[in-house]
Design a protein around this motif. Structure first.
Motif, PDB file in Angstrom:
ATOM      1  N   PHE A 143       0.825  -1.202   0.000  1.00 40.17           N
ATOM      2  CA  PHE A 143       0.000   0.000   0.000  1.00 40.17           C
ATOM      3  C   PHE A 143       0.869   1.267   0.000  1.00 40.17           C
ATOM      4  O   PHE A 143       0.550   2.244  -0.671  1.00 40.17           O
ATOM      5  N   VAL A 144       1.947   1.243   0.787  1.00 46.05           N
ATOM      6  CA  VAL A 144       2.794   2.444   0.855  1.00 46.05           C
ATOM      7  C   VAL A 144       3.434   2.708  -0.508  1.00 46.05           C
ATOM      8  O   VAL A 144       3.429   3.839  -1.001  1.00 46.05           O
ATOM      9  N   ALA A 145       3.961   1.655  -1.145  1.00 47.31           N
ATOM     10  CA  ALA A 145       4.562   1.848  -2.470  1.00 47.31           C
ATOM     11  C   ALA A 145       3.519   2.350  -3.456  1.00 47.31           C
ATOM     12  O   ALA A 145       3.780   3.261  -4.248  1.00 47.31           O
ATOM     13  N   GLY A 146       2.315   1.769  -3.394  1.00 49.12           N
ATOM     14  CA  GLY A 146       1.245   2.206  -4.294  1.00 49.12           C
ATOM     15  C   GLY A 146       0.860   3.659  -4.052  1.00 49.12           C
ATOM     16  O   GLY A 146       0.571   4.403  -4.990  1.00 49.12           O
ATOM     17  N   ALA A 147       0.887   4.066  -2.775  1.00 52.60           N
ATOM     18  CA  ALA A 147       0.525   5.446  -2.449  1.00 52.60           C
ATOM     19  C   ALA A 147       1.543   6.415  -3.029  1.00 52.60           C
ATOM     20  O   ALA A 147       1.180   7.441  -3.622  1.00 52.60           O
ATOM     21  N   ILE A 148       2.819   6.095  -2.898  1.00 54.66           N
ATOM     22  CA  ILE A 148       3.860   6.973  -3.433  1.00 54.66           C
ATOM     23  C   ILE A 148       3.760   7.025  -4.956  1.00 54.66           C
ATOM     24  O   ILE A 148       3.864   8.086  -5.568  1.00 54.66           O
ATOM     25  N   PHE A 149       3.499   5.865  -5.533  1.00 53.48           N
ATOM     26  CA  PHE A 149       3.331   5.739  -6.981  1.00 53.48           C
ATOM     27  C   PHE A 149       2.208   6.659  -7.472  1.00 53.48           C
ATOM     28  O   PHE A 149       2.400   7.502  -8.358  1.00 53.48           O
ATOM     29  N   SER A 150       1.042   6.549  -6.848  1.00 56.86           N
ATOM     30  CA  SER A 150      -0.088   7.359  -7.314  1.00 56.86           C
ATOM     31  C   SER A 150       0.115   8.824  -6.955  1.00 56.86           C
ATOM     32  O   SER A 150      -0.288   9.706  -7.714  1.00 56.86           O
TER      33      SER A 150
END
Lengths: 176, 474
Positions: B261-268
């Motif tokens: 989730f954290v990686a996805g959040a930074i990505f988005s």
């Protein structure tokens, strides 16, 4: 632009066009034992603090103290609520379920540290919503670097020759 | 400014700026009358926001039955949009805090706008859990305050309550951090303004003078806030992922969720920063401050985090098969080949395949391509949350309670409304505050700028001359 609480202060100040010239001037002032009142700049100038004899900020102490208050508030608060005030069993876990308290304890630590430190910062700097502090020149927040002397502490003619010899682009006097 | 100018690193400020020119370039957009494009954008945002507000009132008036949620699918577009917005809200603090700790000077070009975006995205996100409660006038029940109901306390063991604390802390710390950076820049605006405008900015600038001691404390404050905001930003989406991971729903009950989730959040979040900044730099003519180098740096972050997200998707698939647990296996079979297969393939295509184009330096530095890619990623990350939430819930343990879900006009309206709100706030922000941090750009000019030509620069003149020449030729 004067607040009632501020006493009248006669200031003689020089404006420099570049922070490196200003830093050299501060070094020169130290050599000549001129007592600098303050230096104003549009951005933080690195290397200036030791020249002015400014000690390292102790704001991090405030951050730690407020953070520790947050930790204790959260952890002791939840402990009291779930063991003394209103004990409830959630999902067969013990009343005092420490691992489940960690996230909120962490968040409140950060919250207290941040709020406490920011409030401390504004308070000790004398800044705040609607505060008007006296300032010397409008261009200090743009592109001028200002060395200011309190006229009661220095010999004005010595200061003026100091400004002339260190490349100040402008020298002014003002009562703030 | 004793740092050495690297001949390898590209300049972060181009165009032979002086300190005064930086002030002019960055402050003047707040002083001019807004251009027609801004006015049109603002009116459109107000209209969409108004429609969203109408749908919100409709929900409150008629109840949550106006949504298409049912007993099987209790979380739909509301929580999907909540997680999407919160994820977008992660880039700002990442840029301002983590990149400050890593001493990445390119953050100065984008941190102000990214932090503003963070704050506005979190505001949009916070709407959803509020209305999702159904009786949003009782939203204060989630806060632990002494009350006449016992006092009855919220359940501190619940991830949903952790979320309340995480998001309100994140919002507060982001605002404080952002505003501490704005104070010196508001002082710059104040000192250029006259009349009533001067009064407003005098209020906003808190009486900032630029004294050496104040700057020292200001830097100390920024550094410590960055230090505590770094674990904070990682904790927020970790806790959002706990909303799912601590449940016993197949497809949610996984330990991979927090880092994924954290990686996805930074990505988005970076995708949204790029969407906004590419438009802003064009309209406000900030190409000298938000350079292709900045765009490329952000695209590298997108490539890295996009690949982490891709690996996480594949790991999930592998583990569901390898676990030998039929419910878990079915959950993933259902995601890829069930009734919502299109959202799964949308997610895979937008989030896993499309960022791989950024291995090419040419594409990383192509502004138009980057813009379209950032939109793709925003869409892909929305699909990801839809896949995790609605698709997983639609097919649970009992086939007799399986269900399907599609949003009603009210739910769609609320989503459009939050996009409207986001742009209303962002467009207003570009009018009242400098979108690039003025003081911070000035502080990196000599080490990060291409051709500082001010006085006392003899030792760099040679370098500057080369760059100035190169600038003339194109």
């Amino acid at each position: 632009m004067r607040t009632a609480s501020h006493k009248n202060l006669d200031v003689v100040y020089g404006l420099y066009d570049d922070e490196e010239i200003m830093l050299d001037a501060v070094r020169q002032a130290n050599k000549e034992h001129l007592d600098i009142m303050d230096v104003y700049s549009p951005f933080p100038v690195h290397g200036l603090d030791p020249l002015l004899g400014l000690e390292e900020s102790r704001l991090h102490v405030a951050g730690f103290v407020f953070g520790a208050m947050g930790t204790l508030t959260a952890f002791l608060g939840m402990t009291w609520i779930f063991t003394k005030d209103w004990p409830i069993i959630f999902g067969g876990k013990p009343y005092w379920s420490v691992p489940a308290f960690i996230p909120i304890t962490f968040e409140l630590t950060v919250l207290f540290a941040a709020i406490g430190m920011v409030v401390t910062f504004y308070t000790i700097c004398g800044l705040g919503p609607g505060v008007t502090n006296p300032y010397l020149d409008d261009r200090i927040t743009d592109d001028k670097f200002c060395i200011a002397f309190d006229k009661s502490n220095v010999d004005v003619s010595a200061v003026e020759s100091f400004f002339a010899s260190t490349g100040a682009s402008e020298v002014n006097q003002k009562t703030i | 400014m004793s740092a050495v100018v690297s001949p390898i690193r590209e300049p972060l400020v181009t165009g032979a700026k002086t300190y005064h020119q930086i002030t002019e370039d960055l402050i003047s957009p707040t002083e001019r009358t807004p251009p027609a494009s801004w006015v049109i954008g603002f009116i459109l945002s107000i209209i969409t926001f108004s429609f969203g507000a109408f749908c919100l009132l409709w929900t409150v008036w008629h109840g949550i039955g106006t949504w298409d949620l049912n007993r099987t699918i209790g979380w739909g577009w509301d929580i999907t949009n909540f997680v999407w917005w919160i994820g977008i809200g992660h880039a700002g603090t990442l840029i301002s805090a983590i990149l400050l700790l890593f001493r990445q000077k390119w953050r100065t070009g984008v941190n102000r706008a990214a932090e503003a975006m963070t704050i506005f995205a979190v505001m949009c996100a916070a709407i959803y859990p509020g209305i999702h409660m159904g009786r949003m006038w009782m939203a204060m029940f989630i806060f632990p305050y002494p009350n006449t109901r016992g006092p009855l306390w919220p359940n501190f063991n619940s991830p949903l309550l952790w979320d309340v604390f995480a998001i309100s802390t994140y919002f507060t710390v982001s605002v404080l951090f952002w505003y501490a950076g704005l104070v010196p820049d508001f002082a710059t605006i104040r000192d250029r303004a006259t009349g009533f405008r001067k009064k407003i900015y005098n209020f906003l600038s808190f009486g900032w003078t630029g004294s050496a001691k104040h700057w020292q404390r200001w830097e100390s404050l920024s550094l410590i806030l960055a230090g505590i905001a770094t674990p904070l930003v990682l904790s927020v989406h970790t806790i959002v992922s706990f909303d799912f991971a601590t449940s016993v729903i197949p497809g949610w009950h996984t330990t991979i969720f927090p880092p994924y989730f954290v990686a996805g959040a930074i990505f988005s979040g970076f995708a949204m920063v790029l969407t906004l900044m590419l438009v802003t730099r064009k309209l406000l003519k900030l190409e000298d401050y938000i350079t292709i180098e900045h765009v490329e740096s952000m695209n590298k972050v997108i490539l890295a985090t996009g690949s982490i997200v891709g690996v996480a998707y594949l790991t999930e698939l592998f583990i569901s098969w390898y676990s030998g647990y039929v419910y878990e296996q079915f959950a993933f079979f259902n995601r890829a080949l069930g009734p919502y297969w299109w959202s799964y393939f949308g997610m895979m295509f937008c989030n896993v395949l499309s960022p791989q184009f950024f291995w090419s330096k040419k594409l990383r530095r192509n502004v138009l391509f980057t813009f379209f890619m950032s939109i793709f990623i925003n869409i892909g990350m929305w699909f990801e949350r839809f896949v995790i939430i609605a698709t997983t819930l639609a097919r649970d343990y009992l086939p007799s309670s399986w269900s399907l879900y599609s949003p009603t006009w009210v739910e769609i309206g609320i989503f459009i409304g939050t996009i409207g709100l986001f742009f209303v706030l962002y467009l207003a922000f570009t009018r009242v505050a400098p979108v690039v941090a003025v003081a911070e750009i000035k502080s990196i000019l000599k080490t990060g700028g291409d051709q500082y030509v001010g006085p006392k620069n003899a030792h760099k003149m040679h370098h500057a001359h080369d760059d100035a020449h190169a600038h003339d030729t194109h």
